[in-house]
Design an enzyme around this catalytic site. Structure first.
Site, short mmCIF file in Angstrom:
data_model
loop_
_atom_site.label_atom_id
_atom_site.label_comp_id
_atom_site.label_asym_id
_atom_site.label_seq_id
_atom_site.Cartn_x
_atom_site.Cartn_y
_atom_site.Cartn_z
CB CYS A 32 35.39 45.64 45.17
SG CYS A 32 36.36 47.00 44.52
CB CYS A 35 37.61 47.31 47.44
SG CYS A 35 36.31 48.20 46.55
#
Length: 129
Positions: A32, A35
């Site tokens: 991600c 993230c």
């Protein structure tokens, strides 16, 4: 994980929640991009708030935890005080917003929060009948 964050797994999650009255949880995954962008912001906040527990849940490695909390997009930040989730929001927060959220969570009157949760639960129980 750094020395300022704790990897949360299904094996240590309950114990961490029981032993600490203020826990931040970053639900994330290695693939991600947002993230990875949020990770240094989260680390810096952990360093600035050594009295709080900053946990990370890898949603790929811990799908049961992600499912238990209904995590549908990552990153998602959750704050748990006295075993009550008081904040949950998907998206990578900028540093200022994260500090603001932590400050607001610190100021919460947990007796009021528990009272509100109990009232909502009573209303939900009443409407189920």
């Amino acid at each position: 994980m750094s020395s300022t964050t704790v990897e949360l797994t299904k094996d240590n999650f309950d114990q961490t929640m029981t032993e600490h009255d203020f826990v931040l949880i970053d639900f994330w995954a290695t693939w991600c991009g947002p993230c990875r962008q949020f990770a240094p912001v989260y680390e810096k906040a952990a360093e600035a708030n050594p009295d709080l527990v900053f946990g990370k849940v890898d949603t790929e490695a811990q799908p049961e935890l992600a499912a238990a909390f209904g995590i549908q997009s990552i990153p998602t930040l959750m704050i748990v005080r006295d075993q009550v989730a008081v904040f949950a929001q998907p998206g990578a927060l900028p540093a200022e917003a994260l500090e603001d959220v932590i400050g607001q969570a610190r100021k919460l009157d947990m007796d009021e929060v528990r009272k509100s949760v109990a009232e909502q639960q009573a209303q939900a129980d009443g409407s189920d009948q």
